[in-house]
Scaffold this motif. Structure first.
Motif, PDB file in Angstrom:
ATOM      1  N   ALA A  33     -20.673  43.856 -77.345  1.00 49.28           N
ATOM      2  CA  ALA A  33     -19.419  44.572 -78.125  1.00 49.28           C
ATOM      3  C   ALA A  33     -19.122  44.946 -76.033  1.00 49.28           C
ATOM      4  O   ALA A  33     -17.756  44.426 -75.297  1.00 49.28           O
ATOM      5  N   ALA A  34     -19.908  45.584 -75.266  1.00 52.63           N
ATOM      6  CA  ALA A  34     -19.811  46.795 -74.621  1.00 52.63           C
ATOM      7  C   ALA A  34     -19.595  45.193 -73.462  1.00 52.63           C
ATOM      8  O   ALA A  34     -18.286  45.211 -71.903  1.00 52.63           O
ATOM      9  N   ALA A  35     -20.206  44.307 -73.218  1.00 50.67           N
ATOM     10  CA  ALA A  35     -20.411  43.763 -72.074  1.00 50.67           C
ATOM     11  C   ALA A  35     -19.050  41.950 -72.778  1.00 50.67           C
ATOM     12  O   ALA A  35     -18.007  41.883 -71.577  1.00 50.67           O
ATOM     13  N   LEU A  36     -18.651  42.569 -73.576  1.00 49.16           N
ATOM     14  CA  LEU A  36     -17.389  41.421 -73.774  1.00 49.16           C
ATOM     15  C   LEU A  36     -15.931  42.129 -73.134  1.00 49.16           C
ATOM     16  O   LEU A  36     -14.942  41.548 -73.160  1.00 49.16           O
ATOM     17  N   VAL A  37     -16.314  43.774 -73.014  1.00 50.79           N
ATOM     18  CA  VAL A  37     -15.065  44.264 -72.603  1.00 50.79           C
ATOM     19  C   VAL A  37     -14.794  44.484 -72.093  1.00 50.79           C
ATOM     20  O   VAL A  37     -13.948  45.024 -70.699  1.00 50.79           O
ATOM     21  N   GLY A  38     -15.866  44.511 -71.079  1.00 55.13           N
ATOM     22  CA  GLY A  38     -16.091  44.765 -69.902  1.00 55.13           C
ATOM     23  C   GLY A  38     -16.198  46.689 -69.335  1.00 55.13           C
ATOM     24  O   GLY A  38     -16.346  46.865 -67.493  1.00 55.13           O
ATOM     25  N   LEU A  39     -17.555  47.095 -70.148  1.00 52.71           N
ATOM     26  CA  LEU A  39     -17.921  48.259 -69.419  1.00 52.71           C
ATOM     27  C   LEU A  39     -19.201  48.704 -69.956  1.00 52.71           C
ATOM     28  O   LEU A  39     -19.917  47.534 -70.347  1.00 52.71           O
ATOM     29  N   SER A  40     -19.689  49.787 -70.105  1.00 53.09           N
ATOM     30  CA  SER A  40     -21.397  49.887 -69.582  1.00 53.09           C
ATOM     31  C   SER A  40     -21.532  49.833 -71.368  1.00 53.09           C
ATOM     32  O   SER A  40     -20.537  51.024 -71.955  1.00 53.09           O
ATOM     33  N   PRO A  41     -23.071  49.884 -72.001  1.00 53.97           N
ATOM     34  CA  PRO A  41     -23.290  50.280 -73.181  1.00 53.97           C
ATOM     35  C   PRO A  41     -23.250  51.830 -73.299  1.00 53.97           C
ATOM     36  O   PRO A  41     -22.608  52.249 -73.962  1.00 53.97           O
ATOM     37  N   LYS A  42     -23.330  52.825 -72.360  1.00 53.02           N
ATOM     38  CA  LYS A  42     -23.378  54.077 -71.864  1.00 53.02           C
ATOM     39  C   LYS A  42     -21.879  54.541 -72.259  1.00 53.02           C
ATOM     40  O   LYS A  42     -21.765  55.274 -73.135  1.00 53.02           O
ATOM     41  N   ALA A  43     -20.832  53.500 -71.464  1.00 53.90           N
ATOM     42  CA  ALA A  43     -19.714  53.885 -71.980  1.00 53.90           C
ATOM     43  C   ALA A  43     -19.459  53.962 -73.172  1.00 53.90           C
ATOM     44  O   ALA A  43     -18.157  54.755 -74.146  1.00 53.90           O
ATOM     45  N   VAL A  44     -19.439  52.580 -74.054  1.00 57.34           N
ATOM     46  CA  VAL A  44     -18.854  52.522 -75.572  1.00 57.34           C
ATOM     47  C   VAL A  44     -19.797  53.978 -75.897  1.00 57.34           C
ATOM     48  O   VAL A  44     -18.552  54.147 -76.868  1.00 57.34           O
ATOM     49  N   ARG A  45     -21.529  53.997 -75.767  1.00 57.83           N
ATOM     50  CA  ARG A  45     -21.615  55.358 -76.971  1.00 57.83           C
ATOM     51  C   ARG A  45     -20.933  55.908 -76.621  1.00 57.83           C
ATOM     52  O   ARG A  45     -20.459  57.462 -77.102  1.00 57.83           O
ATOM     53  N   LEU A  46     -20.439  56.477 -75.351  1.00 57.06           N
ATOM     54  CA  LEU A  46     -19.958  57.823 -75.211  1.00 57.06           C
ATOM     55  C   LEU A  46     -18.251  58.392 -75.748  1.00 57.06           C
ATOM     56  O   LEU A  46     -17.711  59.104 -76.412  1.00 57.06           O
ATOM     57  N   TYR A  47     -17.578  56.701 -75.632  1.00 56.25           N
ATOM     58  CA  TYR A  47     -16.259  56.476 -76.306  1.00 56.25           C
ATOM     59  C   TYR A  47     -16.464  57.005 -77.652  1.00 56.25           C
ATOM     60  O   TYR A  47     -15.921  57.254 -79.009  1.00 56.25           O
ATOM     61  N   GLU A  48     -16.973  56.746 -78.241  1.00 58.68           N
ATOM     62  CA  GLU A  48     -17.742  57.160 -80.096  1.00 58.68           C
ATOM     63  C   GLU A  48     -18.189  59.030 -80.064  1.00 58.68           C
ATOM     64  O   GLU A  48     -17.592  58.941 -81.040  1.00 58.68           O
ATOM     65  N   HIS A  49     -19.049  58.805 -79.481  1.00 59.92           N
ATOM     66  CA  HIS A  49     -19.037  60.435 -79.748  1.00 59.92           C
ATOM     67  C   HIS A  49     -18.123  61.128 -78.655  1.00 59.92           C
ATOM     68  O   HIS A  49     -18.387  62.036 -80.294  1.00 59.92           O
ATOM     69  N   ARG A  50     -17.412  60.858 -78.027  1.00 60.49           N
ATOM     70  CA  ARG A  50     -16.023  61.647 -78.104  1.00 60.49           C
ATOM     71  C   ARG A  50     -14.934  61.171 -79.613  1.00 60.49           C
ATOM     72  O   ARG A  50     -14.025  62.396 -78.887  1.00 60.49           O
ATOM     73  N   ALA A  84     -19.986  54.054 -85.635  1.00 60.80           N
ATOM     74  CA  ALA A  84     -20.143  52.496 -85.577  1.00 60.80           C
ATOM     75  C   ALA A  84     -21.068  52.290 -87.531  1.00 60.80           C
ATOM     76  O   ALA A  84     -21.913  53.330 -87.516  1.00 60.80           O
ATOM     77  N   GLU A  85     -20.761  51.083 -87.537  1.00 57.86           N
ATOM     78  CA  GLU A  85     -21.747  51.205 -88.951  1.00 57.86           C
ATOM     79  C   GLU A  85     -22.833  50.941 -88.369  1.00 57.86           C
ATOM     80  O   GLU A  85     -23.236  50.244 -87.320  1.00 57.86           O
ATOM     81  N   ARG A  86     -23.992  51.058 -88.619  1.00 58.81           N
ATOM     82  CA  ARG A  86     -25.318  51.042 -88.310  1.00 58.81           C
ATOM     83  C   ARG A  86     -26.315  49.782 -89.116  1.00 58.81           C
ATOM     84  O   ARG A  86     -26.197  49.459 -90.628  1.00 58.81           O
ATOM     85  N   THR A  87     -26.955  49.132 -88.589  1.00 57.74           N
ATOM     86  CA  THR A  87     -28.094  48.436 -88.978  1.00 57.74           C
ATOM     87  C   THR A  87     -29.631  49.142 -89.913  1.00 57.74           C
ATOM     88  O   THR A  87     -29.481  50.788 -89.201  1.00 57.74           O
ATOM     89  N   GLU A  88     -29.675  48.593 -90.295  1.00 56.50           N
ATOM     90  CA  GLU A  88     -30.797  49.046 -91.124  1.00 56.50           C
ATOM     91  C   GLU A  88     -32.244  49.976 -89.925  1.00 56.50           C
ATOM     92  O   GLU A  88     -32.817  50.491 -90.036  1.00 56.50           O
ATOM     93  N   LEU A 126      -9.971  60.759 -71.416  1.00 55.95           N
ATOM     94  CA  LEU A 126     -10.744  60.676 -72.211  1.00 55.95           C
ATOM     95  C   LEU A 126      -9.581  61.467 -73.183  1.00 55.95           C
ATOM     96  O   LEU A 126      -9.436  60.938 -74.227  1.00 55.95           O
ATOM     97  N   ASP A 127      -9.174  62.706 -73.021  1.00 58.58           N
ATOM     98  CA  ASP A 127      -8.357  63.482 -74.019  1.00 58.58           C
ATOM     99  C   ASP A 127      -7.080  62.858 -74.685  1.00 58.58           C
ATOM    100  O   ASP A 127      -6.812  63.070 -75.592  1.00 58.58           O
TER     101      ASP A 127
END
Length: 143
Positions: free
Chosen positions: A6-23, A29-33, A60-61
């Motif tokens: 997802a991060a690669a497709l949008v041009g972000l880092s995975p860390k940024a995506v995790r931060l956006y989810e956390h904030r 996000a749904e999770r696999t087993e 971000l706010d």
């Protein structure tokens, strides 16, 4: 898709995506087993919006506020316009401050040149201690 994809497709880092989810900018996000986050096409749209809003220097706010309004079914254009107006006003203030700073630096530089021509070589501290304003430019003698 995973956070890395997802991060690669949008041009972000995975860390940024995790931060956006956390904030709270992204829904949890749904999770696999095995615990990997799974993102949808809708999540990609939100990530793209976040990336574009960050490019416009929204915080971000501020972005979360707009996303929350949208998720609540409200129209967001008025809020976005207001945020952009606030940012433009801030830039105008910064530009005015920079113009004032440039004038002060130019005046100090002119004072240094004048003092040097008058034989005062060690005037840097005096110049900083008393930077002339635009109206005070002129020879002041060595001290």
């Amino acid at each position: 898709m995973t956070v890395g994809r997802a991060a690669a497709l949008v041009g972000l880092s995975p860390k940024a995506v995790r931060l956006y989810e956390h904030r709270g900018l992204l829904p949890t996000a749904e999770r696999t087993e095995s615990g990997y986050r799974l993102f949808t096409a809708d999540d990609l749209d939100v990530l793209h919006f976040i990336r574009q809003a960050k490019a416009l220097d929204l915080t971000l706010d501020e972005i979360k506020d707009v996303l929350d309004l949208q998720r609540g079914g409200e129209q967001t254009c008025a809020r976005v316009t207001s945020l952009l107006d606030e940012h433009l006003a801030g830039i105008d203030r910064k530009l005015a401050d920079l113009r004032r700073l440039r004038r002060a630096l130019s005046a100090a530089r002119r004072a240094a040149d004048t003092a040097q021509r008058e034989g005062c070589n060690a005037v840097v501290c005096r110049i900083i201690a008393h930077t002339p304003t635009d109206t005070e430019i002129g020879p002041r003698g060595c001290s």
